[in-house]
Design a protein around this motif. Structure first.
Motif, PDB file in Angstrom:
ATOM      1  N   HIS A   1       0.060   6.430 -11.099  1.00  0.00           N
ATOM      2  CA  HIS A   1      -1.209   6.516 -11.804  1.00  0.00           C
ATOM      3  C   HIS A   1      -1.081   6.222 -13.294  1.00  0.00           C
ATOM      4  CE1 HIS A   1      -1.965   8.665  -8.032  1.00  0.00           C
ATOM      5  NE2 HIS A   1      -3.127   8.054  -8.143  1.00  0.00           N
TER       6      HIS A   1
ATOM      7  N   SER B   1       2.113   6.661  -5.022  1.00  0.00           N
ATOM      8  CA  SER B   1       1.133   5.970  -5.863  1.00  0.00           C
ATOM      9  C   SER B   1       1.403   6.287  -7.329  1.00  0.00           C
ATOM     10  CB  SER B   1      -0.278   6.409  -5.509  1.00  0.00           C
ATOM     11  OG  SER B   1      -0.621   5.962  -4.224  1.00  0.00           O
TER      12      SER B   1
ATOM     13  N   GLU C   1       0.839  -1.196   0.000  1.00  0.00           N
ATOM     14  CA  GLU C   1       0.000   0.000   0.000  1.00  0.00           C
ATOM     15  C   GLU C   1       0.873   1.244   0.000  1.00  0.00           C
ATOM     16  OE1 GLU C   1      -3.561   1.601  -0.482  1.00  0.00           O
ATOM     17  OE2 GLU C   1      -3.230  -0.541  -0.246  1.00  0.00           O
ATOM     18  N   LYS C   2       0.528   2.203  -0.839  1.00  0.00           N
ATOM     19  CA  LYS C   2       1.307   3.434  -0.946  1.00  0.00           C
ATOM     20  C   LYS C   2       0.459   4.605  -0.509  1.00  0.00           C
ATOM     21  CE  LYS C   2       4.026   1.429  -4.568  1.00  0.00           C
ATOM     22  NZ  LYS C   2       4.572   1.498  -5.876  1.00  0.00           N
ATOM     23  N   LYS C   3       1.090   5.619   0.046  1.00  0.00           N
ATOM     24  CA  LYS C   3       0.378   6.800   0.528  1.00  0.00           C
ATOM     25  C   LYS C   3      -0.190   7.608  -0.627  1.00  0.00           C
ATOM     26  CE  LYS C   3       2.741   7.736   4.843  1.00  0.00           C
ATOM     27  NZ  LYS C   3       3.525   8.730   5.569  1.00  0.00           N
ATOM     28  N   ASP C   4      -1.426   8.078  -0.424  1.00  0.00           N
ATOM     29  CA  ASP C   4      -2.059   8.932  -1.414  1.00  0.00           C
ATOM     30  C   ASP C   4      -3.091   9.776  -0.685  1.00  0.00           C
ATOM     31  OD1 ASP C   4      -3.120  10.183  -3.576  1.00  0.00           O
ATOM     32  OD2 ASP C   4      -3.782   8.369  -4.603  1.00  0.00           O
TER      33      ASP C   4
END
Length: 190
Positions: free
Chosen positions: A66, A64, A2-5
């Motif tokens: 995209h 994150s 999971e990555k911060k966004d």
């Protein structure tokens, strides 16, 4: 992983050797979307063997992602292989891939790109608006907004000069029989 966004961040990756081209895309994105906090990571490739191993480097990125721009200019077969790997990996299969190709090699590489489900393909030129807009609309449609170019609505009345419109769609032919043909496509039917 999971990555911060925080909802306002947009992350783009570029794989290729044309850093000036990627800087122009970044400049255009900044002009078009001034309220967005962009994160960029570039992976220049000096040798063909480096391209294959970039999947691991991409997976280590802390923001994150995209959209990923894959530049086919220098090592087209290796870029295609990386695209296949990105499509197959569970952590990156959802990330839109944007192929950047040279005009002189489009006929050789374009059919392969279409088969391997790249979301968009652009011939590299001095026009950056569509390259920037397509990545935004694919990766963050909530931030992309409406395009800044003219669009036609032909639903109400067909102009008299249009007699026939041809639509080309890449499909996978599953089988051919005397009375029918079965095909598969990603085209959304209404």
């Amino acid at each position: 992983m999971e990555k911060k966004d925080d909802g306002n961040n947009v992350g783009f990756i570029y794989v290729g050797n044309d850093e000036k081209y990627f800087q122009e895309i970044q400049k255009k994105l900044g002009e078009m979307y001034q309220s967005v906090d962009f994160h960029y990571q570039s992976f220049p490739t000096e040798k063909e063997s480096e391209v294959k191993h970039l999947l691991f480097s991409i997976l280590k990125i802390q923001f994150s992602i995209h959209a990923i721009y894959l530049d086919f200019s220098r090592f087209p077969l290796e870029a295609l292989l990386l695209g296949k790997l990105l499509r197959r990996d569970q952590h990156t299969s959802h990330i839109p891939l944007v192929a950047l190709i040279e005009y002189k090699t489009k006929d050789q590489i374009l059919p392969e790109i279409q088969v391997h489900k790249f979301c968009a393909t652009h011939i590299k030129s001095g026009e950056y608006h569509d390259v920037a807009y397509d990545a935004m609309v694919l990766g963050r449609p909530d931030k992309a907004g409406l395009p800044q170019f003219a669009m036609a609505n032909l639903e109400k009345q067909k102009p008299p000069m249009i007699k026939k419109i041809r639509l080309y769609q890449c499909v996978n032919v599953v089988f051919v029989e005397q009375s029918r043909v079965r095909i598969e496509t990603d085209l959304e039917l209404l």
